[in-house]
Design a protein around this motif. Structure first.
Motif, PDB file in Angstrom:
ATOM      1  N   ALA A  83      55.363  58.370 101.098  1.00 20.99           N
ATOM      2  CA  ALA A  83      54.288  58.383 102.094  1.00 20.99           C
ATOM      3  C   ALA A  83      53.084  59.111 101.520  1.00 20.99           C
ATOM      4  O   ALA A  83      53.229  60.031 100.708  1.00 20.99           O
ATOM      5  CB  ALA A  83      54.740  59.052 103.384  1.00 20.99           C
ATOM      6  N   ALA A 100      50.006  59.982 108.311  1.00 22.36           N
ATOM      7  CA  ALA A 100      50.625  59.493 107.076  1.00 22.36           C
ATOM      8  C   ALA A 100      50.938  58.020 107.201  1.00 22.36           C
ATOM      9  O   ALA A 100      51.115  57.488 108.299  1.00 22.36           O
ATOM     10  CB  ALA A 100      51.899  60.270 106.760  1.00 22.36           C
ATOM     11  N   ARG A 101      50.991  57.366 106.058  1.00 28.81           N
ATOM     12  CA  ARG A 101      51.436  55.979 105.992  1.00 28.81           C
ATOM     13  C   ARG A 101      52.536  55.884 104.952  1.00 28.81           C
ATOM     14  O   ARG A 101      52.390  56.367 103.828  1.00 28.81           O
ATOM     15  CB  ARG A 101      50.291  55.047 105.619  1.00 28.81           C
ATOM     16  CG  ARG A 101      50.747  53.587 105.424  1.00 28.81           C
ATOM     17  CD  ARG A 101      49.585  52.639 105.300  1.00 28.81           C
ATOM     18  NE  ARG A 101      48.925  52.466 106.586  1.00 28.81           N
ATOM     19  CZ  ARG A 101      49.307  51.605 107.518  1.00 28.81           C
ATOM     20  NH1 ARG A 101      50.373  50.833 107.330  1.00 28.81           N
ATOM     21  NH2 ARG A 101      48.643  51.490 108.643  1.00 28.81           N
ATOM     22  N   VAL A 102      53.657  55.274 105.345  1.00 23.32           N
ATOM     23  CA  VAL A 102      54.760  55.045 104.407  1.00 23.32           C
ATOM     24  C   VAL A 102      54.402  53.829 103.566  1.00 23.32           C
ATOM     25  O   VAL A 102      54.259  52.726 104.083  1.00 23.32           O
ATOM     26  CB  VAL A 102      56.081  54.818 105.169  1.00 23.32           C
ATOM     27  CG1 VAL A 102      57.205  54.532 104.170  1.00 23.32           C
ATOM     28  CG2 VAL A 102      56.416  56.025 106.025  1.00 23.32           C
ATOM     29  N   HIS A 103      54.244  54.042 102.280  1.00 26.45           N
ATOM     30  CA  HIS A 103      53.816  52.969 101.380  1.00 26.45           C
ATOM     31  C   HIS A 103      54.981  52.270 100.692  1.00 26.45           C
ATOM     32  O   HIS A 103      54.799  51.166 100.175  1.00 26.45           O
ATOM     33  CB  HIS A 103      52.860  53.528 100.314  1.00 26.45           C
ATOM     34  CG  HIS A 103      51.476  53.752 100.828  1.00 26.45           C
ATOM     35  ND1 HIS A 103      50.462  52.857 100.645  1.00 26.45           N
ATOM     36  CD2 HIS A 103      50.955  54.776 101.550  1.00 26.45           C
ATOM     37  CE1 HIS A 103      49.362  53.315 101.216  1.00 26.45           C
ATOM     38  NE2 HIS A 103      49.641  54.475 101.779  1.00 26.45           N
ATOM     39  N   LEU A 121      64.467  57.779 103.584  1.00 20.76           N
ATOM     40  CA  LEU A 121      63.467  57.680 104.649  1.00 20.76           C
ATOM     41  C   LEU A 121      63.663  58.789 105.678  1.00 20.76           C
ATOM     42  O   LEU A 121      62.689  59.401 106.140  1.00 20.76           O
ATOM     43  CB  LEU A 121      63.547  56.313 105.317  1.00 20.76           C
ATOM     44  CG  LEU A 121      62.560  56.075 106.470  1.00 20.76           C
ATOM     45  CD1 LEU A 121      61.119  56.239 105.996  1.00 20.76           C
ATOM     46  CD2 LEU A 121      62.770  54.687 107.067  1.00 20.76           C
ATOM     47  N   LEU A 125      60.823  61.542 106.629  1.00 14.55           N
ATOM     48  CA  LEU A 125      60.306  61.721 107.990  1.00 14.55           C
ATOM     49  C   LEU A 125      60.560  63.130 108.499  1.00 14.55           C
ATOM     50  O   LEU A 125      59.715  63.710 109.200  1.00 14.55           O
ATOM     51  CB  LEU A 125      60.934  60.694 108.927  1.00 14.55           C
ATOM     52  CG  LEU A 125      60.593  59.226 108.634  1.00 14.55           C
ATOM     53  CD1 LEU A 125      61.356  58.296 109.577  1.00 14.55           C
ATOM     54  CD2 LEU A 125      59.098  58.976 108.740  1.00 14.55           C
ATOM     55  N   LEU A 128      57.810  65.249 106.999  1.00 14.86           N
ATOM     56  CA  LEU A 128      56.528  65.018 107.667  1.00 14.86           C
ATOM     57  C   LEU A 128      56.517  65.647 109.056  1.00 14.86           C
ATOM     58  O   LEU A 128      55.511  66.220 109.485  1.00 14.86           O
ATOM     59  CB  LEU A 128      56.261  63.515 107.771  1.00 14.86           C
ATOM     60  CG  LEU A 128      56.030  62.787 106.436  1.00 14.86           C
ATOM     61  CD1 LEU A 128      55.926  61.281 106.672  1.00 14.86           C
ATOM     62  CD2 LEU A 128      54.774  63.295 105.734  1.00 14.86           C
ATOM     63  N   VAL A 136      52.808  58.629 112.041  1.00 14.67           N
ATOM     64  CA  VAL A 136      53.265  58.067 110.769  1.00 14.67           C
ATOM     65  C   VAL A 136      53.328  56.553 110.941  1.00 14.67           C
ATOM     66  O   VAL A 136      53.991  56.049 111.850  1.00 14.67           O
ATOM     67  CB  VAL A 136      54.646  58.614 110.377  1.00 14.67           C
ATOM     68  CG1 VAL A 136      55.101  58.000 109.059  1.00 14.67           C
ATOM     69  CG2 VAL A 136      54.612  60.130 110.263  1.00 14.67           C
ATOM     70  N   ALA A 138      53.554  52.557 108.829  1.00 19.52           N
ATOM     71  CA  ALA A 138      54.288  52.013 107.697  1.00 19.52           C
ATOM     72  C   ALA A 138      53.911  50.575 107.427  1.00 19.52           C
ATOM     73  O   ALA A 138      53.547  49.839 108.350  1.00 19.52           O
ATOM     74  CB  ALA A 138      55.795  52.108 107.932  1.00 19.52           C
TER      75      ALA A 138
END
Length: 344
Positions: A83, A100-103, A121, A125, A128, A136, A138
């Motif tokens: 992320a 946040a962004r999960v890439h 994951l 999380l 975060l 968050v 995704a």
């Protein structure tokens, strides 16, 4: 892809099969997993190296990347969850001012169905959440929907996205004059944008203007019959359609042009306005009483001598009405180019 291409660091026996925080040494392996098993089109080696170096710097203390990985027994990365944190304006949904962004959540095919992705994951999380990073989001593909749903994600699976377009195509240069001829699509973006309308002047048998009171415009309370042109319409077609919709009167023509009207854009409307006003003819008392209004647009029909319209209308609307009525009287079409938007 063989296991060597995903090798990033020696395996630590006491942490095998368990998710651990990623370090800078894991960056290139994470990028390779994302390239091979997340992206629609794998990255070229040049971009893998470049992206890996960037991620390594962002995984150091103080960086904006957070990642958890699971080591495979052979020393490669089996799975990862990555992320990137970004600042947002603080509000109840993001009190810390960070989101946040999960890439990437990816597992090498050799190590799937062991719960590695869920482990990575979940650990990501949890971190975060501990840092109070929220919300968050995704990038979710079809194969990972269940995993993300089980982790608490909800909403659309296809967020909107844009990338900057390629640099514009250079125009053709006229060798004799030096003039640059732009491609048609590019030139079209440079010209003025305008909307069109078509209206009708109706009067009674004593040549007193007939106007409708609009329910949706405090700026233009009294209006001629007519409106904005629909795509594919010609001006007279618009006038006929609007007349039928607003009054129930069916016109047959032929069209008789009384005036052209132009307005500059302003606070009320972002485009220039170009329109034509046609002669709708004279209506007797019965025809005026039979007018059927669309209550979504108008709530009153009124007939007044021209001077009595002045206090009921903005100056530019009254000036336009006078110019159109004079064109009817003289038979000389009017040109009225000061019906601007938001200038009064």
């Amino acid at each position: 892809m063989n296991s060597e291409t995903l090798r990033t660091r020696p395996r630590h026996a006491d942490t095998a099969h368990a998710a651990r925080p990623a370090t800078a040494a894991d960056a290139e392996g994470i990028v390779r997993l994302r390239s091979a098993f997340v992206l629609a089109e794998p990255l070229a080696e040049e971009w893998i190296v470049r992206s890996g170096a960037e991620l390594a710097a962002r995984l150091t203390p103080g960086g904006d990347a957070r990642a958890w990985v699971v080591d495979a027994p052979d020393g490669t990365l089996a799975s990862c969850a990555l992320a990137l944190i970004h600042p947002v304006l603080p509000e109840p949904a993001s009190p810390s001012g960070r989101a946040a962004r999960v890439h990437a959540v990816a597992t090498h095919p050799s190590w799937r169905r062991r719960g590695y992705a869920a482990s990575a994951l979940t650990a990501l999380l949890d971190r975060l959440r501990a840092e109070r990073v929220s919300p968050v989001e995704a990038d979710v593909s079809g194969s990972s929907v269940a995993l993300f749903r089980a982790s608490g994600f909800c909403g659309s699976l296809a967020p909107m996205r844009m990338t900057w377009p390629e640099p514009p195509v250079r125009g053709r240069v006229d060798e004799k004059t030096g003039h640059v001829w732009l491609p048609l699509e590019q030139y079209a973006e440079t010209v003025m944008k305008a909307t069109g309308f078509a209206c009708l002047l109706f009067t009674d048998t004593h040549d007193r203007p007939v106007q409708l009171h609009g329910v949706y415009s405090a700026t233009h309370p009294w209006q001629l019959v007519g409106g904005t042109m629909d795509p594919g319409e010609r001006p007279w077609e618009t006038a006929v359609r609007e007349c039928r919709e607003e009054t129930g009167i069916e016109l047959s023509g032929p069209p008789r042009l009384l005036a052209t009207v132009y307005g500059l854009p302003g606070t009320e409307w972002p485009y220039s306005t170009m329109g034509l006003v046609f002669d709708g003819g004279r209506l007797d008392g019965g025809q005026i009483r039979d007018i059927v209004l669309d209550p979504r647009e108008h709530d009153e029909v009124r007939v007044l001598p021209l001077p009595e319209w002045r206090p009921l209308m903005p100056p530019r609307d009254f000036a336009r009405l006078g110019a159109v009525l004079e064109a009817r009287r003289t038979g000389v079409a009017a040109y009225f180019d000061t019906w601007d938007w938001g200038t009064e």
